[in-house]
Motif scaffolding. Structure first.
Motif, PDB file in Angstrom:
ATOM      1  N   THR A  28       0.833  -1.204   0.000  1.00 15.71           N
ATOM      2  CA  THR A  28       0.000   0.000   0.000  1.00 15.71           C
ATOM      3  C   THR A  28       0.865   1.251   0.000  1.00 15.71           C
ATOM      4  O   THR A  28       1.815   1.354   0.781  1.00 15.71           O
ATOM      5  N   GLY A  29       0.531   2.154  -0.888  1.00 12.31           N
ATOM      6  CA  GLY A  29       1.282   3.399  -1.004  1.00 12.31           C
ATOM      7  C   GLY A  29       2.446   3.324  -1.975  1.00 12.31           C
ATOM      8  O   GLY A  29       3.006   4.355  -2.359  1.00 12.31           O
ATOM      9  N   ARG A  30       2.809   2.108  -2.384  1.00 11.89           N
ATOM     10  CA  ARG A  30       3.929   1.942  -3.324  1.00 11.89           C
ATOM     11  C   ARG A  30       3.469   1.376  -4.663  1.00 11.89           C
ATOM     12  O   ARG A  30       4.066   1.658  -5.697  1.00 11.89           O
ATOM     13  N   PHE A  31       2.413   0.562  -4.655  1.00  9.64           N
ATOM     14  CA  PHE A  31       1.931  -0.094  -5.867  1.00  9.64           C
ATOM     15  C   PHE A  31       0.582   0.478  -6.259  1.00  9.64           C
ATOM     16  O   PHE A  31      -0.215   0.875  -5.411  1.00  9.64           O
ATOM     17  N   THR A  32       0.319   0.465  -7.574  1.00  5.53           N
ATOM     18  CA  THR A  32      -0.978   0.889  -8.090  1.00  5.53           C
ATOM     19  C   THR A  32      -1.453  -0.088  -9.142  1.00  5.53           C
ATOM     20  O   THR A  32      -0.724  -0.367 -10.110  1.00  5.53           O
TER      21      THR A  32
END
Length: 123
Positions: A64-68
């Motif tokens: 979370t917060g690094r991958f999209t």
């Protein structure tokens, strides 16, 4: 015949980025939820990120917060943008498809799987 073909894996240094793609054929892509999972050597396959047919998303806490995760229904493709990569993320990454409107988390929910793409992150 349903096919999911992943691409974009490779070797990258810690802190770097990669973008994975998964092209689907043989399905009405817009009716399918999609997921990205990964499996490291000697470990169980685990959820990375999932996206519903309508675009709702959910992520493992570790990414979370690094991958999209995103999807382009016109191209029958789902993407996974991975930033700030960490060595513990080294694994074969798989995409999966499940017909339905919800966000699906369980591996056993998914009907179709790709062959996987290797992501190796060096320290």
């Amino acid at each position: 015949q349903v096919q999911l073909v992943e691409s974009g894996g490779g070797l990258v240094q810690a802190g770097g980025s990669l973008r994975l793609s998964c092209a689907a054929s043989g399905v009405t892509f817009g009716s399918y939820a999609m997921g990205w999972y990964r499996q490291a050597t000697w470990k169980e396959r685990e959820l990375v990120a999932v996206i519903s047919s309508g675009g709702s998303t959910s992520y493992a806490g570790s990414v979370t917060g690094r991958f999209t995760i995103s999807r382009d229904n016109a191209k029958n493709t789902v993407y996974l943008q991975m930033n700030s990569l960490k060595p513990e993320g080294t694994a074969v990454h798989y995409c999966a498809a499940k017909r339905g409107r919800a966000v699906y988390y369980s591996i056993t929910s998914y009907e179709y799987w790709g062959q996987g793409t290797q992501v190796t992150i060096s320290s």
